[in-house]
Motif scaffolding. Structure first.
Motif, PDB file in Angstrom:
ATOM      1  N   GLN A  24      67.454   4.143  -0.248  1.00  0.00           N
ATOM      2  CA  GLN A  24      66.674   3.361   0.540  1.00  0.00           C
ATOM      3  C   GLN A  24      67.692   2.188   1.378  1.00  0.00           C
ATOM      4  O   GLN A  24      67.646   1.862   2.463  1.00  0.00           O
ATOM      5  CB  GLN A  24      65.527   2.411  -0.162  1.00  0.00           C
ATOM      6  N   SER A  25      68.459   1.982   0.238  1.00  0.00           N
ATOM      7  CA  SER A  25      69.619   0.764   1.032  1.00  0.00           C
ATOM      8  C   SER A  25      70.600   1.512   1.886  1.00  0.00           C
ATOM      9  O   SER A  25      70.604   0.960   3.132  1.00  0.00           O
ATOM     10  CB  SER A  25      70.704   0.323  -0.048  1.00  0.00           C
ATOM     11  N   SER A  26      70.919   2.730   1.727  1.00  0.00           N
ATOM     12  CA  SER A  26      71.525   3.600   2.846  1.00  0.00           C
ATOM     13  C   SER A  26      70.875   3.779   4.115  1.00  0.00           C
ATOM     14  O   SER A  26      71.361   3.642   5.145  1.00  0.00           O
ATOM     15  CB  SER A  26      72.330   4.883   1.987  1.00  0.00           C
ATOM     16  N   ALA A  27      69.559   4.161   3.947  1.00  0.00           N
ATOM     17  CA  ALA A  27      68.571   4.413   4.950  1.00  0.00           C
ATOM     18  C   ALA A  27      68.512   3.097   5.792  1.00  0.00           C
ATOM     19  O   ALA A  27      68.617   3.024   7.007  1.00  0.00           O
ATOM     20  CB  ALA A  27      67.324   5.140   4.638  1.00  0.00           C
ATOM     21  N   SER A  28      68.471   1.932   5.134  1.00  0.00           N
ATOM     22  CA  SER A  28      68.136   0.768   5.770  1.00  0.00           C
ATOM     23  C   SER A  28      69.426   0.313   6.432  1.00  0.00           C
ATOM     24  O   SER A  28      69.232  -0.132   7.833  1.00  0.00           O
ATOM     25  CB  SER A  28      67.925  -0.342   4.679  1.00  0.00           C
ATOM     26  N   GLN A  29      70.583   0.669   5.968  1.00  0.00           N
ATOM     27  CA  GLN A  29      71.914   0.137   6.623  1.00  0.00           C
ATOM     28  C   GLN A  29      71.943   1.035   8.052  1.00  0.00           C
ATOM     29  O   GLN A  29      72.578   0.566   9.138  1.00  0.00           O
ATOM     30  CB  GLN A  29      73.087   0.481   5.687  1.00  0.00           C
ATOM     31  N   LYS A  30      71.728   2.292   7.897  1.00  0.00           N
ATOM     32  CA  LYS A  30      71.857   3.225   8.890  1.00  0.00           C
ATOM     33  C   LYS A  30      70.742   2.865  10.035  1.00  0.00           C
ATOM     34  O   LYS A  30      71.112   2.736  11.188  1.00  0.00           O
ATOM     35  CB  LYS A  30      71.584   4.800   8.558  1.00  0.00           C
ATOM     36  N   LYS A  31      69.662   2.383   9.863  1.00  0.00           N
ATOM     37  CA  LYS A  31      68.721   2.131  10.570  1.00  0.00           C
ATOM     38  C   LYS A  31      69.124   0.581  11.326  1.00  0.00           C
ATOM     39  O   LYS A  31      68.894   0.433  12.555  1.00  0.00           O
ATOM     40  CB  LYS A  31      67.499   1.836  10.093  1.00  0.00           C
ATOM     41  N   ASP A  32      69.582  -0.353  10.400  1.00  0.00           N
ATOM     42  CA  ASP A  32      70.349  -1.484  11.002  1.00  0.00           C
ATOM     43  C   ASP A  32      71.304  -1.090  12.198  1.00  0.00           C
ATOM     44  O   ASP A  32      71.332  -1.793  13.071  1.00  0.00           O
ATOM     45  CB  ASP A  32      70.588  -2.355  10.172  1.00  0.00           C
ATOM     46  N   ALA A  33      72.296  -0.283  11.807  1.00  0.00           N
ATOM     47  CA  ALA A  33      73.406  -0.028  12.611  1.00  0.00           C
ATOM     48  C   ALA A  33      72.833   0.554  14.172  1.00  0.00           C
ATOM     49  O   ALA A  33      73.194   0.068  15.049  1.00  0.00           O
ATOM     50  CB  ALA A  33      74.303   0.999  12.008  1.00  0.00           C
ATOM     51  N   ILE A  34      71.711   1.593  14.008  1.00  0.00           N
ATOM     52  CA  ILE A  34      71.143   2.194  14.972  1.00  0.00           C
ATOM     53  C   ILE A  34      70.630   1.107  15.880  1.00  0.00           C
ATOM     54  O   ILE A  34      70.686   1.322  17.320  1.00  0.00           O
ATOM     55  CB  ILE A  34      70.073   3.200  14.756  1.00  0.00           C
ATOM     56  N   ARG A  35      69.775   0.039  15.440  1.00  0.00           N
ATOM     57  CA  ARG A  35      69.255  -0.959  16.206  1.00  0.00           C
ATOM     58  C   ARG A  35      70.254  -1.813  16.544  1.00  0.00           C
ATOM     59  O   ARG A  35      70.207  -1.993  17.895  1.00  0.00           O
ATOM     60  CB  ARG A  35      68.319  -1.761  14.960  1.00  0.00           C
ATOM     61  N   LYS A  36      71.376  -2.163  16.032  1.00  0.00           N
ATOM     62  CA  LYS A  36      72.413  -2.891  16.807  1.00  0.00           C
ATOM     63  C   LYS A  36      72.878  -2.526  17.801  1.00  0.00           C
ATOM     64  O   LYS A  36      72.819  -2.886  19.071  1.00  0.00           O
ATOM     65  CB  LYS A  36      73.492  -3.092  15.662  1.00  0.00           C
ATOM     66  N   ARG A  37      73.376  -1.063  17.887  1.00  0.00           N
ATOM     67  CA  ARG A  37      73.727  -0.314  19.159  1.00  0.00           C
ATOM     68  C   ARG A  37      72.703  -0.377  19.980  1.00  0.00           C
ATOM     69  O   ARG A  37      73.044  -0.516  21.168  1.00  0.00           O
ATOM     70  CB  ARG A  37      73.930   1.264  18.496  1.00  0.00           C
ATOM     71  N   TYR A  38      71.319  -0.253  19.793  1.00  0.00           N
ATOM     72  CA  TYR A  38      70.481  -0.010  20.843  1.00  0.00           C
ATOM     73  C   TYR A  38      70.087  -1.199  21.564  1.00  0.00           C
ATOM     74  O   TYR A  38      70.183  -1.338  22.651  1.00  0.00           O
ATOM     75  CB  TYR A  38      69.106   0.382  20.281  1.00  0.00           C
ATOM     76  N   GLU A  39      70.148  -2.497  20.527  1.00  0.00           N
ATOM     77  CA  GLU A  39      69.946  -3.670  21.289  1.00  0.00           C
ATOM     78  C   GLU A  39      71.161  -4.424  21.946  1.00  0.00           C
ATOM     79  O   GLU A  39      70.986  -5.156  22.813  1.00  0.00           O
ATOM     80  CB  GLU A  39      69.305  -5.006  20.128  1.00  0.00           C
ATOM     81  N   SER A  40      72.313  -4.048  21.344  1.00  0.00           N
ATOM     82  CA  SER A  40      73.464  -4.732  21.857  1.00  0.00           C
ATOM     83  C   SER A  40      73.937  -4.176  23.323  1.00  0.00           C
ATOM     84  O   SER A  40      74.582  -4.769  24.333  1.00  0.00           O
ATOM     85  CB  SER A  40      74.737  -4.551  20.935  1.00  0.00           C
ATOM     86  N   PHE A  41      73.756  -2.786  23.419  1.00  0.00           N
ATOM     87  CA  PHE A  41      74.170  -2.005  24.572  1.00  0.00           C
ATOM     88  C   PHE A  41      73.255  -1.376  25.433  1.00  0.00           C
ATOM     89  O   PHE A  41      73.295  -1.643  26.815  1.00  0.00           O
ATOM     90  CB  PHE A  41      75.312  -1.215  24.269  1.00  0.00           C
ATOM     91  N   TYR A  42      72.306  -0.482  24.688  1.00  0.00           N
ATOM     92  CA  TYR A  42      71.551   0.320  25.774  1.00  0.00           C
ATOM     93  C   TYR A  42      70.279  -0.507  26.349  1.00  0.00           C
ATOM     94  O   TYR A  42      69.910  -0.333  27.493  1.00  0.00           O
ATOM     95  CB  TYR A  42      71.036   1.456  24.687  1.00  0.00           C
ATOM     96  N   VAL A  43      69.826  -1.339  25.620  1.00  0.00           N
ATOM     97  CA  VAL A  43      68.850  -2.032  26.236  1.00  0.00           C
ATOM     98  C   VAL A  43      69.339  -3.080  27.558  1.00  0.00           C
ATOM     99  O   VAL A  43      68.929  -2.855  28.547  1.00  0.00           O
ATOM    100  CB  VAL A  43      67.967  -3.063  25.347  1.00  0.00           C
ATOM    101  N   PRO A  44      70.305  -3.761  27.206  1.00  0.00           N
ATOM    102  CA  PRO A  44      70.948  -4.455  28.314  1.00  0.00           C
ATOM    103  C   PRO A  44      71.688  -3.634  29.422  1.00  0.00           C
ATOM    104  O   PRO A  44      71.194  -3.849  30.791  1.00  0.00           O
ATOM    105  CB  PRO A  44      72.240  -5.256  27.961  1.00  0.00           C
ATOM    106  N   PHE A  45      71.970  -2.706  29.228  1.00  0.00           N
ATOM    107  CA  PHE A  45      72.273  -1.569  30.299  1.00  0.00           C
ATOM    108  C   PHE A  45      71.353  -1.026  30.858  1.00  0.00           C
ATOM    109  O   PHE A  45      71.166  -1.280  32.316  1.00  0.00           O
ATOM    110  CB  PHE A  45      73.024  -0.344  29.737  1.00  0.00           C
TER     111      PHE A  45
END
Length: 155
Positions: A24-45
């Motif tokens: 669960q911790s590993s899945a949560s970290q992966k989802k957090d990394a995906i969210r960070k990518r999405y919110e930091s670059f893809y949404v602003p672009f």
């Protein structure tokens, strides 16, 4: 046998509980990394695409400030960009340097706007595809869908 099971069952249950927690911790970290990518670059672009009406106005016609916003966003968040898009970035950067020479009236750079437009189109296409994938993984709306449909009708 009962004594054996009395020891094994609690040990097995602790082990399974630990394993489930790690998964669960590993899945949560992966989802957090995906969210960070999405919110930091893809949404602003994609937000810049909407604000700049990139569906109607080519990249080369955005002016130095508009092009600078895209360049800053891309190169300040390069760590979040997918590999396919990254493979285009050196050519895109070079095209933008050539565009500056074109803006200054330097001979030999007449094709710079066309090259910059073509490379920006490729980057945008990759960003829209990756954004759709990430938004699906995060169970969020596909904010680039309007551009995807416009791009399909103009090709």
């Amino acid at each position: 046998m009962q004594n054996f099971l009395a020891y094994v069952i609690p040990i097995l249950s602790v082990f399974l509980s630990y394993l489930c927690g790690r998964l669960q911790s590993s899945a949560s970290q992966k989802k957090d990394a995906i969210r960070k990518r999405y919110e930091s670059f893809y949404v602003p672009f994609i937000s810049l695409l909407y604000r700049g009406r990139a569906d109607l106005i080519p990249y080369s016609q955005h002016g130095m400030e508009g092009r600078g916003q895209f360049m800053d966003l891309i190169f300040e968040n390069i760590q979040y960009i997918d590999e396919q898009t990254q493979s285009i970035l050196l050519d895109f950067y070079t095209a933008n340097l050539d565009f500056l020479e074109y803006d200054d009236g330097t001979p030999g750079y007449e094709d710079a706007p066309v090259r910059a437009d073509r490379l920006f189109e490729q980057i945008t296409e990759h960003v829209l595809l990756e954004s759709a994938k990430l938004s699906k993984e995060l169970h969020l709306p596909q904010i680039g869908a309007a551009f995807c449909s416009v791009r399909r009708t103009t090709k």
